[in-house]
Design a protein around this motif. Structure first.
Motif, PDB file in Angstrom:
ATOM      1  N   CYS A  13      14.485  -6.834  -1.988  1.00 30.94           N
ATOM      2  CA  CYS A  13      14.189  -7.455  -0.694  1.00 30.94           C
ATOM      3  C   CYS A  13      13.905  -8.953  -0.809  1.00 30.94           C
ATOM      4  O   CYS A  13      13.179  -9.508   0.003  1.00 30.94           O
ATOM      5  CB  CYS A  13      13.018  -6.743  -0.028  1.00 30.94           C
ATOM      6  N   GLY A  14      14.482  -9.597  -1.815  1.00 34.44           N
ATOM      7  CA  GLY A  14      14.324 -11.033  -1.985  1.00 34.44           C
ATOM      8  C   GLY A  14      15.318 -11.808  -1.146  1.00 34.44           C
ATOM      9  O   GLY A  14      15.800 -11.328  -0.102  1.00 34.44           O
ATOM     10  N   ARG A  18      17.754 -10.347   1.883  1.00 32.94           N
ATOM     11  CA  ARG A  18      17.665 -10.772   3.288  1.00 32.94           C
ATOM     12  C   ARG A  18      19.041 -11.111   3.840  1.00 32.94           C
ATOM     13  O   ARG A  18      19.341 -10.828   5.003  1.00 32.94           O
ATOM     14  CB  ARG A  18      16.712 -11.964   3.416  1.00 32.94           C
ATOM     15  N   ASP A  37      11.938  -1.813  -2.815  1.00 32.36           N
ATOM     16  CA  ASP A  37      11.453  -2.901  -3.652  1.00 32.36           C
ATOM     17  C   ASP A  37      10.104  -2.493  -4.226  1.00 32.36           C
ATOM     18  O   ASP A  37       9.283  -1.901  -3.519  1.00 32.36           O
ATOM     19  CB  ASP A  37      11.306  -4.207  -2.851  1.00 32.36           C
ATOM     20  N   ASP A  39       7.850  -4.487  -4.981  1.00 29.22           N
ATOM     21  CA  ASP A  39       6.872  -5.426  -4.440  1.00 29.22           C
ATOM     22  C   ASP A  39       6.609  -5.076  -2.974  1.00 29.22           C
ATOM     23  O   ASP A  39       7.477  -5.297  -2.119  1.00 29.22           O
ATOM     24  CB  ASP A  39       7.408  -6.851  -4.559  1.00 29.22           C
ATOM     25  N   ALA A  42       7.255  -7.939  -0.447  1.00 27.91           N
ATOM     26  CA  ALA A  42       8.654  -8.286  -0.200  1.00 27.91           C
ATOM     27  C   ALA A  42       9.292  -7.326   0.787  1.00 27.91           C
ATOM     28  O   ALA A  42       9.974  -7.733   1.743  1.00 27.91           O
ATOM     29  CB  ALA A  42       9.431  -8.307  -1.512  1.00 27.91           C
ATOM     30  N   ARG A  43       9.082  -6.039   0.583  1.00 21.89           N
ATOM     31  CA  ARG A  43       9.722  -5.080   1.481  1.00 21.89           C
ATOM     32  C   ARG A  43       9.069  -5.109   2.858  1.00 21.89           C
ATOM     33  O   ARG A  43       9.745  -4.930   3.878  1.00 21.89           O
ATOM     34  CB  ARG A  43       9.736  -3.685   0.877  1.00 21.89           C
TER      35      ARG A  43
END
Length: 362
Positions: A13-14, A18, A37, A39, A42-43
Motif C-alpha cells: 500500500c505504498g 496507490r 500490507d 504496515d 499504510a493500509r
C-alpha cells in the motif's frame, strides 16, 4: 458490481500501490475490495483514500494468504518491494487468481523462471498474468513499434537509450529495501531503468551479447549501482547503448532513439519528438497523444480477462527484460562481454554481481 467485474486485492500500500488503487478505482469493471500490507498505517491510509473518493471501503489484511482465504478477490496486484514479487505472485496463481505484477518481475532470475512456468500452467486454466510495462502502451511508442514492424525505417542499425535521473540520499534512506541487492535487486538500471530496457527490447528484439560498466558515482551508502553504461549487440544485427543513472543532478530526461537506413525515431519522456520513415528526410512526427500509463495497460489486462485471452505483456516478456538487466551486472562483474542466452538459461546464476559495482576511478 456486476458478476463479471474484477475484485482486486492490492498487495503493498505504498506509492505504487496507490497508483494501482487509483487506476482501478477509476474503472467501471473492477473494484478494490482488499488491501494487504504488514504496515497498519499504510493500509489504513489507502483505505481512507479510497473511501474519501467515494469508493467502497476495502477489507484490510496483514498478508496475502489472509486476503486469499478471507475475501473473494479475483485479481491480485503485486505492489511490494521488487524482491518479493515472484513468491507473492505464485501464491496468488496457486489459488487460481489473475495476477498483475509491478515492474520488475522480480530481482532473481531463478524465481522469475519458476514464476514463468507457474504462469504458463495457470494460463491453461484461464488465469491471466501480466507485468507492468506501461510505456509499451504510450501512443508514441506504439507508433515507433508499428513503423519497425512494417519496415518503414529500413534496416535497423543502432539504438540509444538513456535514463538520466537524480535520487537523493534521502530517497534511498526513505525505505530500508531501497538500494539493496536483496529487495531492490540493483540500482539505477533495475529500479529506474527497467521500463526503458523493456522498450529497447520491444523495438530492437533480443540481445546477443552485452558488455557493461556499473559504478556507484554519488551514493556511497547504498549497495547497488547509481550509474551504468552498456553496449548491446542484437539478433537483428544492430547495436545499441544503454545508460542509466540516479546521479544526474538535478534530474534529466529519459530518451530512446532508434536508427535505420530509411528512417528512425526518438522518444523523450514518453513522447514522440522525431519520426522519419520511408526514406524521407522530413520529420513526420505528430502529437500522438499523452502516455498511456497504468490505465492503458489495465485496459489490456482486463480486456484479456474478459475475452479469455492472454495479455499483450506476459511474464516471459518481463523475464527477457530482467535477464538483460542481469546480463549488464554480470558483464560488469566479469569485465567482459556475456551472451544473453547464457544469462537467460541460468549459466551465470551463481555469479555474485555485487562484486561488479565499483567506484569511479581516481
Amino acid at each position: 458490481m456486476a458478476d463479471t467485474d474484477q475484485r482486486v486485492a492490492i498487495v503493498g500500500c505504498g506509492i505504487i500501490g496507490r497508483t494501482h488503487a487509483d487506476t482501478i478505482a477509476a474503472r467501471p469493471d473492477a473494484t478494490v475490495t482488499a488491501l494487504v500490507d504488514s504496515d497498519p498505517e499504510a493500509r489504513a491510509a489507502l483505505a481512507a483514500r479510497l473511501k474519501e473518493a467515494g469508493h467502497p471501503e476495502p477489507q484490510v489484511y496483514d498478508d496475502l494468504p489472509g486476503a486469499l482465504s478471507g475475501s473473494d478477490v479475483t485479481l491480485v496486484a503485486i505492489c511490494t518491494p521488487s524482491g518479493t514479487h515472484a513468491a507473492l505472485a505464485e501464491q496468488a496463481l496457486d489459488e487460481k487468481k489473475h495476477v498483475v505484477i509491478e515492474k520488475p518481475l522480480d530481482v532473481d532470475l531463478i524465481r522469475a523462471r519458476r514464476l514463468g512456468a507457474a504462469a504458463d500452467r495457470a494460463a491453461n486454466h484461464g488465469a491471466v498474468t501480466s507485468v507492468i510495462s506501461q510505456h509499451r502502451f504510450d501512443a508514441g511508442s506504439a507508433q515507433v513499434k508499428q513503423a519497425i514492424d512494417a519496415g518503414r525505417f529500413g534496416q535497423l542499425t543502432s539504438a540509444v537509450a538513456t535514463v538520466a535521473w537524480w535520487r537523493s540520499d534521502e530517497y534511498y534512506a526513505s525505505a530500508g529495501w531501497r538500494g539493496t541487492w536483496a529487495q531492490d535487486g540493483g540500482g539505477a538500471l533495475m529500479n529506474q531503468g527497467v521500463h526503458t530496457v523493456d522498450l529497447l527490447l520491444w523495438f530492437m528484439g533480443r540481445p546477443v551479447s552485452i558488455y557493461a560498466q556499473a559504478i556507484r558515482a554519488a551514493h556511497q551508502a547504498i549497495e547497488v549501482e547509481d550509474t551504468v553504461v552498456a553496449t548491446i549487440a542484437f539478433e537483428n544485427g544492430a547495436v545499441g547503448t544503454l545508460h542509466a543513472t540516479t546521479a544526474a543532478f538535478p534530474g534529466g530526461r529519459t530518451r530512446v532513439s532508434v536508427h535505420g537506413t530509411e528512417g528512425g525515431a526518438e522518444l523523450e519522456d514518453d513522447l514522440l519528438t522525431r519520426f522519419n520513415a520511408d526514406g524521407s528526410k522530413d520529420d513526420q512526427s505528430v502529437d500522438a497523444g499523452p502516455p498511456g500509463g497504468h490505465k492503458a495497460q489495465y485496459d489490456d489486462i482486463l480486456g484479456a480477462i474478459a475475452k479469455g485471452e492472454q495479455p499483450g505483456i506476459t511474464v516471459h516478456h518481463a523475464i527477457d527484460a530482467l535477464a538483460t538487466v542481469k546480463a549488464v551486472y554480470i558483464a560488469s562483474t566479469l569485465q567482459r562481454p556475456v551472451k544473453f542466452v547464457d544469462v537467460l538459461e541460468g549459466r551465470y546464476d551463481d555469479i555474485d554481481v555485487s562484486r561488479g559495482i565499483g567506484f569511479p576511478p581516481g
